[in-house]
Enzyme design. Structure first.
Site, PDB file in Angstrom:
ATOM      1  N   GLU A 318       0.838  -1.199   0.000  1.00 49.24           N
ATOM      2  CA  GLU A 318       0.000   0.000   0.000  1.00 49.24           C
ATOM      3  C   GLU A 318       0.877   1.256   0.000  1.00 49.24           C
ATOM      4  O   GLU A 318       0.475   2.301  -0.499  1.00 49.24           O
ATOM      5  CB  GLU A 318      -0.938  -0.016   1.220  1.00 49.24           C
ATOM      6  CG  GLU A 318      -2.228   0.746   0.986  1.00 49.24           C
ATOM      7  CD  GLU A 318      -3.278   0.458   2.043  1.00 49.24           C
ATOM      8  OE1 GLU A 318      -4.043  -0.507   1.869  1.00 49.24           O
ATOM      9  OE2 GLU A 318      -3.331   1.191   3.040  1.00 49.24           O
ATOM     10  N   HIS A 347       6.438 -27.226   1.961  1.00 47.66           N
ATOM     11  CA  HIS A 347       5.559 -28.280   1.431  1.00 47.66           C
ATOM     12  C   HIS A 347       4.471 -27.669   0.558  1.00 47.66           C
ATOM     13  O   HIS A 347       3.447 -28.301   0.299  1.00 47.66           O
ATOM     14  CB  HIS A 347       4.954 -29.066   2.594  1.00 47.66           C
ATOM     15  CG  HIS A 347       6.013 -29.658   3.467  1.00 47.66           C
ATOM     16  ND1 HIS A 347       6.473 -30.946   3.305  1.00 47.66           N
ATOM     17  CD2 HIS A 347       6.755 -29.106   4.462  1.00 47.66           C
ATOM     18  CE1 HIS A 347       7.432 -31.179   4.197  1.00 47.66           C
ATOM     19  NE2 HIS A 347       7.623 -30.076   4.904  1.00 47.66           N
ATOM     20  N   LYS A 451     -13.131   2.137  -2.960  1.00 51.36           N
ATOM     21  CA  LYS A 451     -14.260   2.493  -2.093  1.00 51.36           C
ATOM     22  C   LYS A 451     -15.348   3.198  -2.912  1.00 51.36           C
ATOM     23  O   LYS A 451     -16.524   2.921  -2.765  1.00 51.36           O
ATOM     24  CB  LYS A 451     -13.791   3.411  -0.957  1.00 51.36           C
ATOM     25  CG  LYS A 451     -12.957   2.710   0.111  1.00 51.36           C
ATOM     26  CD  LYS A 451     -12.557   3.664   1.225  1.00 51.36           C
ATOM     27  CE  LYS A 451     -11.588   2.989   2.187  1.00 51.36           C
ATOM     28  NZ  LYS A 451     -11.069   3.878   3.231  1.00 51.36           N
TER      29      LYS A 451
HETATM   30  O1  PA5 Z   1      -3.268   2.054   5.723  1.00 57.54           O
HETATM   31  C1  PA5 Z   1      -4.297   2.625   5.378  1.00 57.54           C
HETATM   32  O2  PA5 Z   1      -4.370   3.848   5.299  1.00 57.54           O
HETATM   33  C2  PA5 Z   1      -5.553   1.843   5.052  1.00 57.54           C
HETATM   34  O3  PA5 Z   1      -5.297   0.485   4.942  1.00 57.54           O
HETATM   35  C3  PA5 Z   1      -6.584   2.066   6.158  1.00 57.54           C
HETATM   36  O4  PA5 Z   1      -6.035   1.670   7.381  1.00 57.54           O
HETATM   37  C4  PA5 Z   1      -7.877   1.298   5.889  1.00 57.54           C
HETATM   38  O5  PA5 Z   1      -8.430   1.677   4.649  1.00 57.54           O
HETATM   39  C5  PA5 Z   1      -8.899   1.554   6.997  1.00 57.54           C
HETATM   40  O6  PA5 Z   1      -9.138   2.912   7.103  1.00 57.54           O
HETATM   41  P1  PA5 Z   1      -9.800   3.536   8.393  1.00 57.54           P
HETATM   42  O7  PA5 Z   1      -8.872   3.348   9.540  1.00 57.54           O
HETATM   43  O8  PA5 Z   1      -9.999   4.975   8.045  1.00 57.54           O
HETATM   44  O9  PA5 Z   1     -11.096   2.825   8.628  1.00 57.54           O
END
Ligand code: PA5
Length: 520
Positions: A318, A347, A451
């Site tokens: 990410e 394995h 989203k």
């Molecule tokens: O690392 C990130 O920014 C994302 O993976 C968020 O943690 C994830 O989308 C969840 O977002 P939020 O904490 O706003 O619910």
């Protein structure tokens, strides 16, 4: 030859209980000197970030996860006191829960349900699994980390009649993530169905003023902990997101923070050969050509580190998986990360690693201490742990024989301190690597795109249902219904099939399949 290279490139810090072997990445001897200018620039960018620069330009945010374990380094006294004050509140809250001063209607809370996703779940899951102990944990921890109703039913069935003794921590930085909102609503519904007032069980961790924050205040939940805009989701394990669940579980959060702070000191070194984060970032750069050309396979030889591969997958992919660089040029950067654990994976897919397509480098994680209990000899003088270690060494050699590159990170043990060290180490590696390839590691525009697209699907579903409701008893083909609501027929088909499978619409199956009809 190998021993000489091993001696030449092994990094060892006994005070951290950490060693790093980069000798099996086949970089030439002039590689590190040739990268010195680039890594020094990365150190400059990191130093500016730690001083409070706007290091996330697309979101105009500071990036302050390093301050969480060294509050005195925060750029303002207000931020320092927010960090220390929140840490105090977390410990006070956990102490009140453990002592029973804060309890449910039928006595102390014994179970914890964490509701969150992505950066708001992967850290707590990794730490809870790495450091938990079924017989000793102060609370048994469960997770809702998706909007899969069957997955939630599974967890609720595990909790069973203990719902009355369950504390729920809902975690969302933005406070608007749909999966988490749904988990929170489903959990609240389960409490109501059990005749319980959910507000006496619920706690929020979220940004001030978010939808979740407003809701928790309005409904009078037990309490709320802050999540600051200068901490990103995937680097939030050492703020309330990770520390609250860990403290409730009974994990020594001071030791985690101390370990992370010690790793930060080591990885702030501007002497490349003394900085394990810089060495790792440079190895990633060499192994992948700075273009993500090879995948990173993470193989911890330790069951407790099973979820580390998944945690690291998010942290790396990410952060580094970006279309544009900092100048807006299309670069499509990233490094693919996958893995599970050794020797189990020997394995499964290690066969391909040794003999198949050569599109990866491996990161072995070797933990020296086998277990806290007494050793058991499966053969004279030999334990199961010796075998685990032997399998790691054997696989490393078997890969080297076939010119497959690997790194080994050796930890003396798995403990709250060493987990803090590993979290801090990899946070810094990702930041330094991002500088080397000139991208913003701290935003996630692709997540936002997914989203938005899901929102469009739900909107189309509502239109389809409204159209069917307006014509009760009438049946439509997909194409007829989609054109009535001006929707995409392929999406409409997928939605109607899902509704039919769940009894929300009636389907008459026809041939060919796209002549089937749907009605209410
Ligand atoms: O690392 C990130 O920014 C994302 O993976 C968020 O943690 C994830 O989308 C969840 O977002 P939020 O904490 O706003 O619910």
């Amino acid at each position: 030859m190998t021993w000489d290279r091993f001696k030449q490139y092994r990094y060892d810090d006994p005070s951290l209980g950490l060693a790093l072997d980069i000798s099996r990445i086949p970089f030439p001897d002039d590689y590190l000197p040739s990268m010195e200018g680039s890594i020094q620039k990365a150190f400059d960018a990191m130093a500016a970030l730690e001083r409070g620069a706007i290091a996330n330009p697309s979101e105009r945010r500071m990036v302050g996860h390093y301050w969480l374990r060294a509050a005195s380094l925060a750029p303002t006294p207000e931020i320092s006191s927010e960090i220390t004050g929140t840490l105090r509140s977390i410990k006070d809250f956990a102490a009140r829960v453990h002592s029973g001063a804060l309890a449910g209607p039928k006595g102390p809370f014994t179970r914890l349900l964490v509701v969150g996703i992505g950066g708001s779940a992967l850290g707590p899951q990794f730490v809870g699994h790495a450091l938990g102990h079924p017989g000793r944990d102060r609370m048994q921890v469960h997770f809702f980390d998706n909007t899969d109703p069957d997955g939630m039913d599974y967890v609720l069935a595990q909790i069973g009649g203990d719902l009355v003794r369950t504390l729920v921590v809902v975690i969302s930085k933005s406070g608007g993530t749909i999966e988490t909102r749904n988990g929170q609503l489903e959990a609240a519904a389960a409490f109501r169905a059990a005749g319980l007032d959910f507000t006496k069980h619920f706690v929020a961790v979220t940004g001030a003023g978010s939808k979740l924050d407003v809701l928790a205040e309005r409904e009078g939940w037990l309490t709320r902990f802050p999540m600051w805009d200068w901490v990103g989701g995937r680097t939030s394990e050492l703020c309330a997101v990770g520390l609250l669940p860990a403290a409730l579980q009974g994990i020594d959060i001071d030791a985690m923070l101390e370990g992370a702070a010690a790793a930060d000191v080591a990885t702030r070194s501007r002497t490349t050969r003394d900085n394990p984060a810089a060495l790792l970032a440079l190895m990633w750069y060499f192994a992948t050509g700075g273009r993500g050309a090879k995948d990173m396979v993470v193989l911890p030889y330790k069951d407790r580190l099973l979820l580390f591969s998944r945690y690291l997958q998010q942290l790396v992919m990410e952060s580094l998986g970006k279309e544009l660089d900092l100048d807006g040029k299309v670069v499509n950067q990233g490094i693919s990360v996958y893995g599970n654990k050794g020797s189990t994976d020997q394995h499964a897919y290690v066969q391909q690693l040794r003999e198949g397509v050569k599109n990866f480098f491996v990161t072995f994680i070797d933990v020296l201490k086998d277990r806290s209990g007494k050793p058991y000899e499966v053969e004279p003088g030999i334990t199961s742990g010796d075998y685990l270690h032997g399998f790691y060494l054997g696989t490393r050699d078997a890969l080297s024989e076939k010119d497959r590159a690997s790194i080994t990170l050796t930890l003396s043990e798995v403990s709250p301190r060493s987990i803090g060290i590993v979290i801090a180490l990899y946070e810094r590696v990702v930041g330094l690597y991002a500088s080397l390839v000139h991208i913003n590691a701290y935003d996630q525009p692709g997540v936002e795109a997914g989203k938005k697209a899901a929102g469009g699907v739900i909107a189309l579903q509502s239109k389809l249902l409204a159209a069917l409701k307006a014509s009760p008893g009438k049946a439509f083909t997909v194409e007829a219904l989609a054109s009535q609501v001006a929707g995409d027929p392929e999406l409409a088909f997928k939605i109607l099939e899902h509704l039919a499978a769940n009894g929300a619409v009636r389907r008459e199956v026809r041939t060919p399949w796209h002549a089937s009809t749907y009605g209410l």
